[in-house]
Design a protein around this motif. Structure first.
Motif, PDB file in Angstrom:
ATOM      1  N   GLY A  13       1.008  -1.150  -0.348  1.00 59.10           N
ATOM      2  CA  GLY A  13       0.108  -0.118   0.222  1.00 59.10           C
ATOM      3  C   GLY A  13       0.645   1.157  -0.075  1.00 59.10           C
ATOM      4  N   HIS A  17       1.216   3.810  -2.645  1.00 59.98           N
ATOM      5  CA  HIS A  17       0.687   5.476  -2.521  1.00 59.98           C
ATOM      6  C   HIS A  17       2.167   6.174  -3.164  1.00 59.98           C
ATOM      7  CE1 HIS A  17      -2.245   3.540  -0.674  1.00 59.98           C
ATOM      8  NE2 HIS A  17      -3.368   5.357  -1.049  1.00 59.98           N
ATOM      9  N   TRP A  18       3.005   6.050  -3.107  1.00 64.42           N
ATOM     10  CA  TRP A  18       4.568   6.613  -3.565  1.00 64.42           C
ATOM     11  C   TRP A  18       3.938   6.673  -4.807  1.00 64.42           C
ATOM     12  CZ3 TRP A  18       8.033   4.851  -6.253  1.00 64.42           C
ATOM     13  CH2 TRP A  18       9.475   5.214  -6.941  1.00 64.42           C
ATOM     14  N   TYR A  21       1.847   9.270  -6.342  1.00 59.20           N
ATOM     15  CA  TYR A  21       1.872  10.423  -6.227  1.00 59.20           C
ATOM     16  C   TYR A  21       3.477  10.690  -7.063  1.00 59.20           C
ATOM     17  CZ  TYR A  21       4.994  14.012  -3.368  1.00 59.20           C
ATOM     18  OH  TYR A  21       5.305  15.273  -2.844  1.00 59.20           O
TER      19      TYR A  21
END
Length: 78
Positions: A13, A17-18, A21
């Motif tokens: 997760g 998300h990284w 981004y």
């Protein structure tokens, strides 16, 4: 085994998300460069080249809009 599943899921997760981004930042930078091209295909290619040049030159993200605006103004002058 439960802790292993929680650790793997959490790591996946966080990585996702990284990754998202970073992709969004790249899309925003590319969109900024293309918005300064005003729909001209030659200027569009020029602005994408300047964006790549800014990345290799290490221009900070907060300084990127001003740098790209100067590059767009230089294109108009040429």
């Amino acid at each position: 085994m439960d802790y292993f599943i929680v650790v793997i899921t959490t790591a996946a997760g966080l990585y996702f998300h990284w990754w998202l981004y970073v992709r969004i930042k790249r899309w925003m930078d590319r969109d900024l460069a293309l918005s300064l091209a005003d729909g001209d295909p030659a200027k569009r290619a020029y602005m994408l080249e300047r964006l790549a040049e800014a990345k290799t030159a290490g221009i900070r993200r907060r300084d990127l809009p001003a740098w790209l605006q100067q590059a767009a103004a230089a294109y108009r002058a040429a």
